[in-house]
Design an enzyme around this catalytic site. Sequence first.
Site, PDB file in Angstrom:
ATOM      1  N   TYR A  58     -16.353   3.008   7.002  1.00 45.83           N
ATOM      2  CA  TYR A  58     -14.883   3.013   7.080  1.00 45.83           C
ATOM      3  C   TYR A  58     -14.424   3.599   8.419  1.00 45.83           C
ATOM      4  O   TYR A  58     -13.633   2.995   9.140  1.00 45.83           O
ATOM      5  CB  TYR A  58     -14.315   3.809   5.897  1.00 45.83           C
ATOM      6  CG  TYR A  58     -12.832   4.106   5.998  1.00 45.83           C
ATOM      7  CD1 TYR A  58     -11.876   3.105   5.830  1.00 45.83           C
ATOM      8  CD2 TYR A  58     -12.377   5.404   6.263  1.00 45.83           C
ATOM      9  CE1 TYR A  58     -10.508   3.376   5.932  1.00 45.83           C
ATOM     10  CE2 TYR A  58     -11.023   5.692   6.356  1.00 45.83           C
ATOM     11  CZ  TYR A  58     -10.095   4.677   6.189  1.00 45.83           C
ATOM     12  OH  TYR A  58      -8.751   4.961   6.292  1.00 45.83           O
ATOM     13  N   THR A  88      -7.102   7.087  11.251  1.00 44.58           N
ATOM     14  CA  THR A  88      -7.567   8.093  10.294  1.00 44.58           C
ATOM     15  C   THR A  88      -8.372   9.228  10.919  1.00 44.58           C
ATOM     16  O   THR A  88      -9.000   9.056  11.971  1.00 44.58           O
ATOM     17  CB  THR A  88      -8.459   7.387   9.243  1.00 44.58           C
ATOM     18  OG1 THR A  88      -9.105   8.357   8.415  1.00 44.58           O
ATOM     19  CG2 THR A  88      -9.554   6.569   9.900  1.00 44.58           C
ATOM     20  N   ASP A  89      -8.367  10.362  10.228  1.00 40.52           N
ATOM     21  CA  ASP A  89      -9.228  11.501  10.581  1.00 40.52           C
ATOM     22  C   ASP A  89     -10.719  11.136  10.480  1.00 40.52           C
ATOM     23  O   ASP A  89     -11.561  11.803  11.070  1.00 40.52           O
ATOM     24  CB  ASP A  89      -8.926  12.678   9.652  1.00 40.52           C
ATOM     25  CG  ASP A  89      -8.983  12.296   8.181  1.00 40.52           C
ATOM     26  OD1 ASP A  89      -8.404  11.240   7.820  1.00 40.52           O
ATOM     27  OD2 ASP A  89      -9.593  13.022   7.375  1.00 40.52           O
ATOM     28  N   LYS A 111     -12.458   1.754  11.475  1.00 43.41           N
ATOM     29  CA  LYS A 111     -11.123   2.234  11.883  1.00 43.41           C
ATOM     30  C   LYS A 111     -11.141   2.637  13.365  1.00 43.41           C
ATOM     31  O   LYS A 111     -10.148   2.464  14.072  1.00 43.41           O
ATOM     32  CB  LYS A 111     -10.685   3.411  11.007  1.00 43.41           C
ATOM     33  CG  LYS A 111     -10.388   3.062   9.543  1.00 43.41           C
ATOM     34  CD  LYS A 111      -9.168   2.168   9.366  1.00 43.41           C
ATOM     35  CE  LYS A 111      -7.871   2.840   9.738  1.00 43.41           C
ATOM     36  NZ  LYS A 111      -6.710   1.958   9.451  1.00 43.41           N
ATOM     37  N   ALA A 134      -4.948  -2.068   5.516  1.00 40.71           N
ATOM     38  CA  ALA A 134      -6.281  -1.562   5.839  1.00 40.71           C
ATOM     39  C   ALA A 134      -7.199  -1.732   4.641  1.00 40.71           C
ATOM     40  O   ALA A 134      -6.738  -1.868   3.510  1.00 40.71           O
ATOM     41  CB  ALA A 134      -6.216  -0.075   6.219  1.00 40.71           C
ATOM     42  N   GLY A 142       0.832  -1.200   0.000  1.00 37.36           N
ATOM     43  CA  GLY A 142       0.000   0.000   0.000  1.00 37.36           C
ATOM     44  C   GLY A 142       0.868   1.251   0.000  1.00 37.36           C
ATOM     45  O   GLY A 142       2.101   1.160   0.006  1.00 37.36           O
ATOM     46  N   GLN A 143       0.230   2.405   0.015  1.00 37.22           N
ATOM     47  CA  GLN A 143       0.993   3.670  -0.045  1.00 37.22           C
ATOM     48  C   GLN A 143       2.003   3.795   1.097  1.00 37.22           C
ATOM     49  O   GLN A 143       3.190   4.027   0.880  1.00 37.22           O
ATOM     50  CB  GLN A 143       0.039   4.859   0.075  1.00 37.22           C
ATOM     51  CG  GLN A 143      -0.920   5.072  -1.052  1.00 37.22           C
ATOM     52  CD  GLN A 143      -1.475   6.490  -0.969  1.00 37.22           C
ATOM     53  OE1 GLN A 143      -0.826   7.431  -1.419  1.00 37.22           O
ATOM     54  NE2 GLN A 143      -2.652   6.643  -0.398  1.00 37.22           N
ATOM     55  N   ASP A 153      -2.288 -12.266   5.306  1.00 42.35           N
ATOM     56  CA  ASP A 153      -3.650 -11.739   5.359  1.00 42.35           C
ATOM     57  C   ASP A 153      -3.998 -11.532   6.830  1.00 42.35           C
ATOM     58  O   ASP A 153      -4.112 -12.509   7.587  1.00 42.35           O
ATOM     59  CB  ASP A 153      -4.604 -12.747   4.696  1.00 42.35           C
ATOM     60  CG  ASP A 153      -6.061 -12.323   4.789  1.00 42.35           C
ATOM     61  OD1 ASP A 153      -6.364 -11.330   5.497  1.00 42.35           O
ATOM     62  OD2 ASP A 153      -6.900 -12.983   4.159  1.00 42.35           O
TER      63      ASP A 153
HETATM   64  N1  LIG Z   1      -5.302   6.841   2.110  1.00 38.17           N
HETATM   65  C1  LIG Z   1      -5.669   7.809   2.918  1.00 38.17           C
HETATM   66  O1  LIG Z   1      -6.011   8.928   2.486  1.00 38.17           O
HETATM   67  C2  LIG Z   1      -5.654   7.602   4.411  1.00 38.17           C
HETATM   68  C3  LIG Z   1      -6.114   8.643   5.233  1.00 38.17           C
HETATM   69  C4  LIG Z   1      -6.072   8.460   6.615  1.00 38.17           C
HETATM   70  C5  LIG Z   1      -5.597   7.285   7.150  1.00 38.17           C
HETATM   71  N2  LIG Z   1      -5.188   6.292   6.322  1.00 38.17           N
HETATM   72  C6  LIG Z   1      -4.729   5.048   6.933  1.00 38.17           C
HETATM   73  O2  LIG Z   1      -3.361   4.896   6.625  1.00 38.17           O
HETATM   74  C7  LIG Z   1      -3.045   3.506   6.528  1.00 38.17           C
HETATM   75  C8  LIG Z   1      -2.333   3.238   5.225  1.00 38.17           C
HETATM   76  O3  LIG Z   1      -3.206   3.644   4.170  1.00 38.17           O
HETATM   77  P1  LIG Z   1      -2.739   3.598   2.654  1.00 38.17           P
HETATM   78  O4  LIG Z   1      -3.207   4.833   2.001  1.00 38.17           O
HETATM   79  O5  LIG Z   1      -1.326   3.181   2.579  1.00 38.17           O
HETATM   80  O6  LIG Z   1      -3.666   2.390   2.176  1.00 38.17           O
HETATM   81  P2  LIG Z   1      -3.598   1.561   0.821  1.00 38.17           P
HETATM   82  O7  LIG Z   1      -2.677   2.190  -0.146  1.00 38.17           O
HETATM   83  O8  LIG Z   1      -5.011   1.274   0.439  1.00 38.17           O
HETATM   84  O9  LIG Z   1      -2.908   0.205   1.303  1.00 38.17           O
HETATM   85  C9  LIG Z   1      -3.545  -0.663   2.163  1.00 38.17           C
HETATM   86  C10 LIG Z   1      -2.891  -2.015   1.974  1.00 38.17           C
HETATM   87  O10 LIG Z   1      -3.521  -2.927   2.862  1.00 38.17           O
HETATM   88  C11 LIG Z   1      -3.579  -4.167   2.193  1.00 38.17           C
HETATM   89  N3  LIG Z   1      -4.611  -5.041   2.746  1.00 38.17           N
HETATM   90  C12 LIG Z   1      -5.953  -4.974   2.562  1.00 38.17           C
HETATM   91  N4  LIG Z   1      -6.532  -6.002   3.200  1.00 38.17           N
HETATM   92  C13 LIG Z   1      -5.556  -6.715   3.793  1.00 38.17           C
HETATM   93  C14 LIG Z   1      -5.524  -7.884   4.584  1.00 38.17           C
HETATM   94  N5  LIG Z   1      -6.653  -8.558   4.882  1.00 38.17           N
HETATM   95  N6  LIG Z   1      -4.334  -8.343   5.026  1.00 38.17           N
HETATM   96  C15 LIG Z   1      -3.195  -7.699   4.719  1.00 38.17           C
HETATM   97  N7  LIG Z   1      -3.148  -6.590   3.955  1.00 38.17           N
HETATM   98  C16 LIG Z   1      -4.320  -6.104   3.507  1.00 38.17           C
HETATM   99  C17 LIG Z   1      -3.865  -3.819   0.759  1.00 38.17           C
HETATM  100  O11 LIG Z   1      -3.459  -4.882  -0.060  1.00 38.17           O
HETATM  101  P3  LIG Z   1      -4.325  -5.275  -1.366  1.00 38.17           P
HETATM  102  O12 LIG Z   1      -4.305  -4.076  -2.223  1.00 38.17           O
HETATM  103  O13 LIG Z   1      -3.602  -6.442  -1.898  1.00 38.17           O
HETATM  104  O14 LIG Z   1      -5.695  -5.590  -0.846  1.00 38.17           O
HETATM  105  C18 LIG Z   1      -3.040  -2.571   0.559  1.00 38.17           C
HETATM  106  O15 LIG Z   1      -1.777  -2.882   0.011  1.00 38.17           O
HETATM  107  C19 LIG Z   1      -4.365   2.770   6.695  1.00 38.17           C
HETATM  108  O16 LIG Z   1      -4.495   2.367   8.023  1.00 38.17           O
HETATM  109  C20 LIG Z   1      -5.408   3.811   6.389  1.00 38.17           C
HETATM  110  O17 LIG Z   1      -6.628   3.541   7.043  1.00 38.17           O
HETATM  111  C21 LIG Z   1      -5.184   6.428   4.972  1.00 38.17           C
END
Ligand SMILES: NC(=O)c1ccc[n+]([C@@H]2O[C@H](COP(=O)([O-])OP(=O)(O)OC[C@H]3O[C@@H](n4cnc5c(N)ncnc54)[C@H](OP(=O)(O)O)[C@@H]3O)[C@@H](O)[C@H]2O)c1
Length: 300
Positions: free
Chosen positions: A129, A105-106, A133, A64, A14-15, A40
């Site tokens: 969501y 998250t916010d 969270k 996530a 993920g990011q 997983d």
């Molecule tokens: N993106 C935002 O704007 C944002 C804002 C606030 C907080 N956050 C939080 O920041 C954190 C990182 O977010 P991000 O933007 O990096 O998210 P992301 O790019 O969507 O990456 C999430 C990763 O989690 C993996 N995942 C999903 N289900 C899973 C499972 N059952 N077991 C193991 N891995 C799993 C996904 O893999 P697959 O793709 O293979 O499913 C994906 O690679 C998260 O906790 C998110 O809630 C994000």
Amino acid sequence: MSPSLRVLITGARGQVGAELARCSWPQATELLPFGSGDLDITDREVVLARVAELAPDVIVNAAAYTAVDKAESEPDRAMAVNATGVRYLAEAADSCDALLIHISTDYVFDGTKTGWYVESDERNPLGVYGTTKSKGEDAALTAARSLVLRTAWVYGALGSNFVRTMLRLASERDELGVVEDQVGCPTAAGDIARAIVGLVAATDGGRSVEEDAHDRTRLFHLTSPTDVSWFEFANLIFKTSKGGFGGQCRPLSSDEYPTPAARPANSRLDSTFLFETFGLRLPELNEALGPVVAELESGS
Ligand SMILES: NC(=O)c1ccc[n+]([C@@H]2O[C@H](COP(=O)([O-])OP(=O)(O)OC[C@H]3O[C@@H](n4cnc5c(N)ncnc54)[C@H](OP(=O)(O)O)[C@@H]3O)[C@@H](O)[C@H]2O)c1
């Protein structure tokens, strides 16, 4: 020389997870990054077995279910990943006395506060969501040693996000509408990753995080200090990019851009407590955005 610190990363594609996997850690660190296919987090047996086998000192949960709108129609899946899976990680962390670092998250807030949100503000998520969270925060804090980091509006060069979308739309469209009545703190995934490296160092690999400390001392806001609306953010992206945007970008209200999940109007997170506790402060948006836009534009 054997490594002195083992750091297991979930959601490593993920990011944030990918930035954690590529960023610079102290030399004596062994990184154990796992994508969803290899670990997983919703599979309790796999989580417990993998952690028992690897005995990490730190587990960083970057996994996530982040599809905010889709979560409205897949609440069970969102809950399994964002809350139940976190409980398994907390259990696994306790089994080998590891520190669990969990990202939140916010969207746990409803956005009705006038000022900036602090850690002790009451949570009241607007959608599935945010609800899942919020439960994930509680699950992470059941671990004897854990830190929860709330971030917001994450963007980076790896993965899908608002910056990537705006750059693409700027090259495809003559006219764009972007929501103006939601305000938050866009935060670069690379800065989150570097802050986590700093936190691991500041806590002596997690060893100085007190067991069973009061929740308030283990929950931190972690965002850039710059607040903007999505509309302002879009314009800053265009200004920062080589190509710019020759068309017209018009402000929209949330009512003009309906989505299945409601979003908080105010997502400003105050990260002062993190600075006071660990001396960590994330860069301002205008500093953080340039390198990400440059990397996206270079296609590397
Ligand atoms: N993106 C935002 O704007 C944002 C804002 C606030 C907080 N956050 C939080 O920041 C954190 C990182 O977010 P991000 O933007 O990096 O998210 P992301 O790019 O969507 O990456 C999430 C990763 O989690 C993996 N995942 C999903 N289900 C899973 C499972 N059952 N077991 C193991 N891995 C799993 C996904 O893999 P697959 O793709 O293979 O499913 C994906 O690679 C998260 O906790 C998110 O809630 C994000």
